[in-house]
Write a protein that holds these residues in place. Structure first.
Motif, short mmCIF file in Angstrom:
data_model
loop_
_atom_site.label_atom_id
_atom_site.label_comp_id
_atom_site.label_asym_id
_atom_site.label_seq_id
_atom_site.Cartn_x
_atom_site.Cartn_y
_atom_site.Cartn_z
N ALA A 138 43.83 33.61 42.96
CA ALA A 138 42.63 33.05 43.61
C ALA A 138 42.95 32.55 45.01
N ALA A 139 44.08 31.87 45.18
CA ALA A 139 44.45 31.35 46.51
C ALA A 139 44.58 32.49 47.51
N ASP A 140 45.26 33.55 47.13
CA ASP A 140 45.42 34.70 48.03
C ASP A 140 44.09 35.37 48.33
N PHE A 141 43.26 35.51 47.30
CA PHE A 141 41.98 36.19 47.47
C PHE A 141 41.03 35.36 48.34
N LEU A 142 40.97 34.06 48.10
CA LEU A 142 40.13 33.19 48.92
C LEU A 142 40.59 33.21 50.38
N ASP A 143 41.88 33.20 50.58
CA ASP A 143 42.42 33.25 51.93
C ASP A 143 42.02 34.55 52.64
N GLN A 144 42.02 35.64 51.90
CA GLN A 144 41.66 36.95 52.46
C GLN A 144 40.26 36.92 53.08
N PHE A 145 39.33 36.18 52.44
CA PHE A 145 37.94 36.14 52.89
C PHE A 145 37.55 34.80 53.52
N GLN A 146 38.51 33.90 53.66
CA GLN A 146 38.24 32.57 54.19
C GLN A 146 37.08 31.91 53.45
N ALA A 147 37.13 32.04 52.13
CA ALA A 147 36.12 31.44 51.26
C ALA A 147 36.70 30.19 50.61
N ASP A 148 35.82 29.38 50.01
CA ASP A 148 36.24 28.11 49.45
C ASP A 148 36.40 28.11 47.93
N LYS A 149 35.65 28.94 47.25
CA LYS A 149 35.65 28.90 45.79
C LYS A 149 35.50 30.29 45.22
N LEU A 150 36.25 30.54 44.14
CA LEU A 150 36.14 31.79 43.40
C LEU A 150 35.47 31.47 42.07
N GLU A 151 34.26 31.96 41.90
CA GLU A 151 33.50 31.72 40.68
C GLU A 151 33.75 32.88 39.71
N ILE A 152 34.23 32.57 38.52
CA ILE A 152 34.46 33.58 37.49
C ILE A 152 33.13 33.80 36.77
N ILE A 153 32.66 35.04 36.78
CA ILE A 153 31.38 35.38 36.15
C ILE A 153 31.58 35.71 34.68
N ASN A 154 32.53 36.59 34.40
CA ASN A 154 32.83 36.98 33.03
C ASN A 154 34.20 37.65 32.99
N TYR A 155 34.70 37.88 31.79
CA TYR A 155 36.02 38.49 31.61
C TYR A 155 36.08 39.13 30.23
N TRP A 156 36.96 40.12 30.10
CA TRP A 156 37.08 40.87 28.86
C TRP A 156 38.37 41.69 28.90
N PHE A 157 38.74 42.23 27.75
CA PHE A 157 39.87 43.16 27.69
C PHE A 157 39.35 44.50 27.17
N GLN A 158 40.13 45.54 27.44
CA GLN A 158 39.85 46.86 26.89
C GLN A 158 41.17 47.50 26.50
N MET A 159 41.20 48.04 25.29
CA MET A 159 42.36 48.79 24.80
C MET A 159 41.91 50.24 24.63
N TYR A 160 42.61 51.14 25.29
CA TYR A 160 42.30 52.55 25.23
C TYR A 160 43.38 53.28 24.44
N LYS A 161 42.97 54.22 23.58
CA LYS A 161 43.91 55.14 22.97
C LYS A 161 43.89 56.42 23.81
N LYS A 162 44.85 57.29 23.58
CA LYS A 162 44.90 58.55 24.32
C LYS A 162 43.54 59.25 24.20
N GLY A 163 42.98 59.64 25.34
CA GLY A 163 41.70 60.34 25.38
C GLY A 163 40.50 59.42 25.56
N ASP A 164 40.64 58.11 25.35
CA ASP A 164 39.52 57.18 25.56
C ASP A 164 39.18 57.12 27.05
N TYR A 165 37.94 56.77 27.36
CA TYR A 165 37.47 56.80 28.75
C TYR A 165 36.31 55.82 28.93
N HIS A 166 35.95 55.57 30.18
CA HIS A 166 34.76 54.78 30.54
C HIS A 166 34.19 55.44 31.80
N ASN A 167 33.04 56.06 31.67
CA ASN A 167 32.45 56.82 32.78
C ASN A 167 31.90 55.89 33.86
#
Length: 167
Positions: free
Chosen positions: A71-100
């Motif tokens: 967050a510190a590096d990313f905020l510095d990149q844009f000279q912004a003050d706060k990074l708001e987390i909207i959502n988060y998740w994980f994904q596990m793919y097996k061979k051949g799995d995809y997301h178009n």
């Protein structure tokens, strides 16, 4: 450290292997479900569509051990003050799995942390062909169409969306 590889597309420095290993372990212990829509996606396991009140220890670990530096590096990149987390998740793919092709509405940026297997997210209209190492975070504007082509091997990612704020 964050490197701009194309305008508004960034790669962060690699996160330490001990953190990657712990997040993989925590993700494998998490509840999740297969996410399959014909011709749209086939993901072996994700918590994307699980209740938002569900305990997500992998995220708590990431937030406590890795997020502040990113967050510190990313905020510095844009000279912004706060990074708001909207959502988060994980994904596990097996061979051949995809997301178009898809976008992430209601967010400024999307971030993909490659935990297992090198990065293979494609971003539409981008010449950047990523093969980012495990532990790297790919960041791009959330309105850009992107996809995960069929996995060559098992792949685990953690993703999150953010907004930047200037106070």
């Amino acid at each position: 450290m964050i490197t701009e590889v194309e305008p508004y597309i960034f790669i962060s420095s690699k996160i330490d292997q001990k953190h990657i290993d712990e997040m993989i372990y925590l993700i494998k212990e998490c509840d999740g479900a297969e996410y399959y829509l014909k011709d749209v996606n086939k993901i072996h396991k994700t918590d994307w569509n699980m209740p938002k009140t569900m305990n997500r220890p992998y995220w708590q670990y990431f937030a406590e051990n890795c997020l502040d530096n990113f967050a510190a590096d990313f905020l510095d990149q844009f000279q912004a003050d706060k990074l708001e987390i909207i959502n988060y998740w994980f994904q596990m793919y097996k061979k051949g799995d995809y997301h178009n092709w898809h976008t992430h509405p209601m967010a400024n940026f999307s971030h993909v942390l490659f935990l297992q297997a090198n990065g293979t997210t494609e971003i539409q209209r981008s010449k950047y062909k990523n093969q980012d190492p495990e532990g790297a975070i790919l960041t791009f504007p959330a309105f850009l169409k992107h996809k995960s082509p069929p996995a060559k091997d098992e792949k685990i990612v953690m993703a999150f969306n953010t907004n930047l704020q200037i106070l």
